[in-house]
Design a protein around this motif. Structure first.
Motif, PDB file in Angstrom:
ATOM      1  N   PHE A  12       7.003  10.943   0.403  1.00 15.81           N
ATOM      2  CA  PHE A  12       6.161  10.239   1.386  1.00 15.81           C
ATOM      3  C   PHE A  12       6.737   8.895   1.833  1.00 15.81           C
ATOM      4  O   PHE A  12       6.858   8.598   3.016  1.00 15.81           O
ATOM      5  CB  PHE A  12       4.748  10.061   0.789  1.00 15.81           C
ATOM      6  CG  PHE A  12       3.948   8.908   1.349  1.00 15.81           C
ATOM      7  CD1 PHE A  12       3.384   8.976   2.611  1.00 15.81           C
ATOM      8  CD2 PHE A  12       3.749   7.751   0.593  1.00 15.81           C
ATOM      9  CE1 PHE A  12       2.637   7.910   3.120  1.00 15.81           C
ATOM     10  CE2 PHE A  12       3.006   6.685   1.091  1.00 15.81           C
ATOM     11  CZ  PHE A  12       2.456   6.771   2.361  1.00 15.81           C
ATOM     12  N   GLN A 154      -9.300   2.791  -3.279  1.00 11.90           N
ATOM     13  CA  GLN A 154      -8.892   3.935  -2.449  1.00 11.90           C
ATOM     14  C   GLN A 154      -9.823   5.102  -2.757  1.00 11.90           C
ATOM     15  O   GLN A 154     -10.560   5.093  -3.750  1.00 11.90           O
ATOM     16  CB  GLN A 154      -7.459   4.350  -2.780  1.00 11.90           C
ATOM     17  CG  GLN A 154      -6.409   3.286  -2.504  1.00 11.90           C
ATOM     18  CD  GLN A 154      -4.996   3.748  -2.824  1.00 11.90           C
ATOM     19  OE1 GLN A 154      -4.796   4.607  -3.677  1.00 11.90           O
ATOM     20  NE2 GLN A 154      -4.011   3.167  -2.158  1.00 11.90           N
ATOM     21  N   ARG A 166       0.988  11.451 -10.380  1.00 11.88           N
ATOM     22  CA  ARG A 166       0.665  10.126 -10.917  1.00 11.88           C
ATOM     23  C   ARG A 166      -0.352  10.206 -12.049  1.00 11.88           C
ATOM     24  O   ARG A 166      -0.498   9.284 -12.847  1.00 11.88           O
ATOM     25  CB  ARG A 166       0.095   9.229  -9.808  1.00 11.88           C
ATOM     26  CG  ARG A 166       1.089   8.905  -8.737  1.00 11.88           C
ATOM     27  CD  ARG A 166       0.468   8.016  -7.675  1.00 11.88           C
ATOM     28  NE  ARG A 166       1.336   7.926  -6.516  1.00 11.88           N
ATOM     29  CZ  ARG A 166       2.413   7.151  -6.439  1.00 11.88           C
ATOM     30  NH1 ARG A 166       2.752   6.392  -7.459  1.00 11.88           N
ATOM     31  NH2 ARG A 166       3.141   7.135  -5.361  1.00 11.88           N
ATOM     32  N   ASP A 180      -0.295   2.304 -10.223  1.00 15.84           N
ATOM     33  CA  ASP A 180      -0.032   2.660  -8.821  1.00 15.84           C
ATOM     34  C   ASP A 180      -0.439   1.542  -7.861  1.00 15.84           C
ATOM     35  O   ASP A 180       0.346   1.138  -6.997  1.00 15.84           O
ATOM     36  CB  ASP A 180      -0.770   3.961  -8.473  1.00 15.84           C
ATOM     37  CG  ASP A 180      -0.425   4.468  -7.089  1.00 15.84           C
ATOM     38  OD1 ASP A 180       0.698   4.197  -6.615  1.00 15.84           O
ATOM     39  OD2 ASP A 180      -1.277   5.135  -6.465  1.00 15.84           O
ATOM     40  N   ILE A 181      -1.672   1.037  -8.020  1.00 14.67           N
ATOM     41  CA  ILE A 181      -2.129   0.053  -7.032  1.00 14.67           C
ATOM     42  C   ILE A 181      -2.590  -1.279  -7.645  1.00 14.67           C
ATOM     43  O   ILE A 181      -2.459  -2.324  -7.010  1.00 14.67           O
ATOM     44  CB  ILE A 181      -3.238   0.641  -6.116  1.00 14.67           C
ATOM     45  CG1 ILE A 181      -4.428   1.159  -6.930  1.00 14.67           C
ATOM     46  CG2 ILE A 181      -2.665   1.720  -5.220  1.00 14.67           C
ATOM     47  CD1 ILE A 181      -5.604   1.625  -6.055  1.00 14.67           C
ATOM     48  N   HIS A 184       0.157  -3.707  -7.444  1.00 10.77           N
ATOM     49  CA  HIS A 184       0.319  -4.452  -6.183  1.00 10.77           C
ATOM     50  C   HIS A 184      -0.590  -5.691  -6.179  1.00 10.77           C
ATOM     51  O   HIS A 184      -0.188  -6.772  -5.777  1.00 10.77           O
ATOM     52  CB  HIS A 184      -0.105  -3.587  -4.988  1.00 10.77           C
ATOM     53  CG  HIS A 184       0.935  -2.631  -4.491  1.00 10.77           C
ATOM     54  ND1 HIS A 184       2.160  -3.032  -4.032  1.00 10.77           N
ATOM     55  CD2 HIS A 184       0.902  -1.281  -4.339  1.00 10.77           C
ATOM     56  CE1 HIS A 184       2.850  -1.966  -3.610  1.00 10.77           C
ATOM     57  NE2 HIS A 184       2.108  -0.896  -3.797  1.00 10.77           N
ATOM     58  N   GLN A 258      -9.444   4.717  -7.394  1.00 13.28           N
ATOM     59  CA  GLN A 258      -8.890   5.648  -6.394  1.00 13.28           C
ATOM     60  C   GLN A 258      -9.831   6.808  -6.112  1.00 13.28           C
ATOM     61  O   GLN A 258      -9.446   7.798  -5.514  1.00 13.28           O
ATOM     62  CB  GLN A 258      -7.519   6.138  -6.887  1.00 13.28           C
ATOM     63  CG  GLN A 258      -6.526   4.970  -6.993  1.00 13.28           C
ATOM     64  CD  GLN A 258      -5.122   5.380  -7.353  1.00 13.28           C
ATOM     65  OE1 GLN A 258      -4.919   6.001  -8.385  1.00 13.28           O
ATOM     66  NE2 GLN A 258      -4.160   5.048  -6.510  1.00 13.28           N
ATOM     67  N   TRP A 325       1.046  -2.541   8.410  1.00 12.97           N
ATOM     68  CA  TRP A 325       1.714  -2.138   7.162  1.00 12.97           C
ATOM     69  C   TRP A 325       3.230  -1.980   7.341  1.00 12.97           C
ATOM     70  O   TRP A 325       4.011  -2.513   6.552  1.00 12.97           O
ATOM     71  CB  TRP A 325       1.070  -0.827   6.700  1.00 12.97           C
ATOM     72  CG  TRP A 325       1.435  -0.411   5.318  1.00 12.97           C
ATOM     73  CD1 TRP A 325       0.732  -0.649   4.184  1.00 12.97           C
ATOM     74  CD2 TRP A 325       2.602   0.338   4.933  1.00 12.97           C
ATOM     75  NE1 TRP A 325       1.392  -0.112   3.100  1.00 12.97           N
ATOM     76  CE2 TRP A 325       2.542   0.496   3.535  1.00 12.97           C
ATOM     77  CE3 TRP A 325       3.687   0.872   5.617  1.00 12.97           C
ATOM     78  CZ2 TRP A 325       3.508   1.173   2.806  1.00 12.97           C
ATOM     79  CZ3 TRP A 325       4.669   1.544   4.896  1.00 12.97           C
ATOM     80  CH2 TRP A 325       4.565   1.695   3.504  1.00 12.97           C
TER      81      TRP A 325
HETATM   82  C1  SOE Z   1      -1.038   5.707  -3.197  1.00 12.45           C
HETATM   83  O1  SOE Z   1      -2.040   5.186  -3.983  1.00 12.45           O
HETATM   84  C2  SOE Z   1      -0.232   4.611  -2.513  1.00 12.45           C
HETATM   85  O2  SOE Z   1       0.632   5.267  -1.612  1.00 12.45           O
HETATM   86  C3  SOE Z   1       0.611   3.766  -3.473  1.00 12.45           C
HETATM   87  O3  SOE Z   1       1.517   4.541  -4.222  1.00 12.45           O
HETATM   88  C4  SOE Z   1       1.320   2.683  -2.691  1.00 12.45           C
HETATM   89  O4  SOE Z   1       2.103   1.877  -3.530  1.00 12.45           O
HETATM   90  C5  SOE Z   1       0.277   1.835  -1.938  1.00 12.45           C
HETATM   91  O5  SOE Z   1       0.944   0.905  -1.133  1.00 12.45           O
HETATM   92  C6  SOE Z   1      -0.574   2.704  -1.050  1.00 12.45           C
HETATM   93  O6  SOE Z   1      -1.132   3.761  -1.813  1.00 12.45           O
END
Ligand code: SOE
Length: 396
Positions: A12, A154, A166, A180-181, A184, A258, A325
Motif C-alpha cells: 500500500f 481509526q 498487523r 501502528d498508529i 505516530h 482502530q 497527507w
Molecule cells: C494503517 O493503520 C495506517 O496505514 C498506518 O499503518 C499508517 O502508518 C498511518 O499513517 C495510517 O494508517
C-alpha cells in the motif's frame, strides 16, 4: 547528480514513496523487490517502477541504487534495513522501525556506524502547521507546556471479518494499534513539544478478540475483505488509553483505537501551555487552533506568508489551496534526500526529519506501554539510553 532509489516491499505505502520521490524531480526510480520475482514484476509494471529484482539482496547488489526504501511488513524491517546499511545504502524505513525494541536498538546501533542517512517515516511531522506548532512552542508562544493530549482513532478494523498481518504478533510485533498508529502520535507529541515522555500508564484492550481471517490481509481503509475465513484468536490490542508524564513536568494522555466507527485517520494533538494552547487535527491539516484565556481564540489557516520563516519551505501552495497527507509525506522524503545530498552528516540533518534514533526511542515508548499494561496498569518509566543531558524545564 540524480540519486537512484530502490524499494523493497511494494504494498500500500510503496506507491506513496514512489510518488514522493518522483515529485522531487532529481531522484531516479531504479527498481523494486517483493516477495518473489513475479510479484515484483507485476508491481513494477503497475507502478511504472523500473526494474523488478528477484529479492532484496539483488536490489542491494545494484550499484545504481543509492537509497533503499524499506516498506516491508514489520517483521522484515530488521533484516532488510540491516542488510541495506551493511551494503552502504542510505535507508528510509517505514515505521515502526522494527518489530521489537531489541531489533530497533540493533538497527539504531548499526545506523550509527554506517555513515549513511537513516530515516523512519513518521510522516505526520511533514505538515507545515505541525512544524508551525513546533516552532511556536520552541519560541515560548504558549508558555510552559502543562498538558499534552490527543488521540489517534481509526475504524478500518471494526468488522470482525477484517484481518491484517498487523494483528499477528509474529508479523506485526507484540503491539498492534500502539505500534501502528500510537507510535505516530507519540513521535508527534515529543517532536512538537520538544519534551520527552518519561513515564506511562497504559490500559490496553482487545475489543474484537476473535476474527475471521480471509486468505488475504485487509488493506487499511480499503474496505477490508469481508469473505468468511479461518477463525483467529487476537491477542494484541485494538484499543489503548495511556496516561503520560513528560520530562518538563507536563502531564498528558492519549487514546488509540482502530475499531472506532466513523474515525478514519483521526489523529489529534493539543498542547496546553500556561499562556495559550495549540491544537491540530490530521483530518483538517490546514488549520491550527490557538486558544487563549483572556482574549478570543483564533484559527491560523495555512498561508505561507503567515508561517514562521523556518517553516515556510514546508508549504508549497498559496493560502486557500489545501495541502494534505501526500504533501506532508513528500516533505519528509524531501528532507531525507536533502540530508543525503548534503553528505548525511549528523549535524546537517534537517530538524524535522525522523531518524533511526527516533524509531528506537519510539520502540522504547511502546515497550514501556506494553509493560505497564502487563503489570496491571502501573506507572512504567521509559528507558532512555539515548538521552544526552537535557535541560529539564519543570512546571507546576
Ligand atoms: C494503517 O493503520 C495506517 O496505514 C498506518 O499503518 C499508517 O502508518 C498511518 O499513517 C495510517 O494508517
Amino acid at each position: 547528480m540524480k540519486l537512484g532509489m530502490g524499494l523493497v516491499g511494494p504494498g500500500f505505502i510503496a506507491a506513496h514513496h514512489l510518488d514522493a520521490v518522483r515529485r522531487l524531480g532529481n531522484v531516479e526510480v531504479i527498481g523494486i523487490a517483493g516477495s518473489s520475482l513475479e510479484s515484483a514484476k507485476k508491481r513494477a509494471r503497475e507502478l511504472n517502477a523500473g526494474q523488478a529484482y528477484a529479492g532484496y539482496r539483488e536490489l542491494l547488489a545494484d550499484p545504481a541504487v543509492h537509497v533503499v526504501h524499506n516498506t516491508t511488513p514489520n517483521h522484515l524491517h530488521r533484516e532488510v534495513s540491516l542488510a541495506a546499511l551493511r551494503a552502504g545504502k542510505h535507508v528510509i524505513s517505514d515505521k515502526p522501525l522494527a518489530a521489537t525494541m531489541q531489533e530497533a536498538r540493533e538497527l539504531y546501533e548499526a545506523a550509527q556506524k554506517a555513515n549513511v542517512a537513516h530515516v523512519v517515516t513518521f510522516n505526520y511531522r511533514g505538515y507545515p502547521l505541525v512544524q508551525q506548532a513546533r516552532a511556536m512552542i520552541a519560541k515560548g508562544k504558549i508558555g510552559q507546556s502543562v498538558f499534552v493530549h490527543g488521540c489517534y482513532l481509526q475504524d478500518w478494523l471494526t468488522d470482525e471479518r477484517a484481518y491484517t498481518w498487523r494483528l499477528d504478533p509474529k508479523l506485526g510485533g507484540a503491539s498492534s494499534a500502539l505500534g501502528d498508529i500510537g507510535s505516530h502520535w507519540c513521535d508527534l507529541a515529543e517532536h512538537v513539544t520538544g519534551a520527552r515522555i518519561v513515564a506511562v500508564l497504559a490500559d490496553l484492550h482487545t475489543v474484537v478478540p476473535v476474527r475471521e481471517a480471509p486468505d488475504t490481509s485487509a488493506k487499511a481503509f480499503a474496505g477490508a475483505a469481508k469473505s468468511a475465513g479461518k477463525r483467529r484468536k487476537i491477542t494484541s490490542e485494538d484499543l489503548a488509553s495511556v496516561l503520560l508524564r513528560f520530562d518538563n513536568g507536563a502531564r498528558g494522555c492519549v487514546t488509540v483505537g482502530q475499531v472506532l466507527p466513523g474515525h478514519k485517520n483521526d489523529l489529534r494533538l493539543e498542547v496546553n501551555g500556561r499562556e495559550g494552547s495549540l491544537a491540530w487535527r490530521q483530518e483538517q491539516p490546514n488549520e491550527l487552533w490557538m486558544g487563549h484565556h483572556a482574549k478570543a481564540n483564533t484559527v491560523l489557516t495555512r498561508d505561507p506568508s503567515l508561517l514562521e520563516p523556518s517553516v515556510r519551505g514546508y508549504a508549497h501552495l498559496p493560502a486557500g489551496h489545501p495541502e494534505a497527507w501526500a504533501d506532508a509525506f513528500r516533505n519528509v522524503i524531501a528532507d531525507a534526500y536533502a540530508w543525503i545530498r548534503g553528505g548525511a552528516r549528523p549535524e546537517a540533518k534537517p530538524v524535522a526529519l525522523p531518524t533511526f534514533a527516533d524509531g528506537y526511542r519510539n520502540s522504547l515508548l511502546v515497550d514501556a506501554m506494553l509493560k505497564s499494561h502487563a503489570a496491571g496498569g502501573l506507572w512504567q518509566p521509559v528507558e532512555n539510553p539515548l538521552e544526552t543531558k537535557r535541560t529539564t524545564r519543570k512546571c507546576g
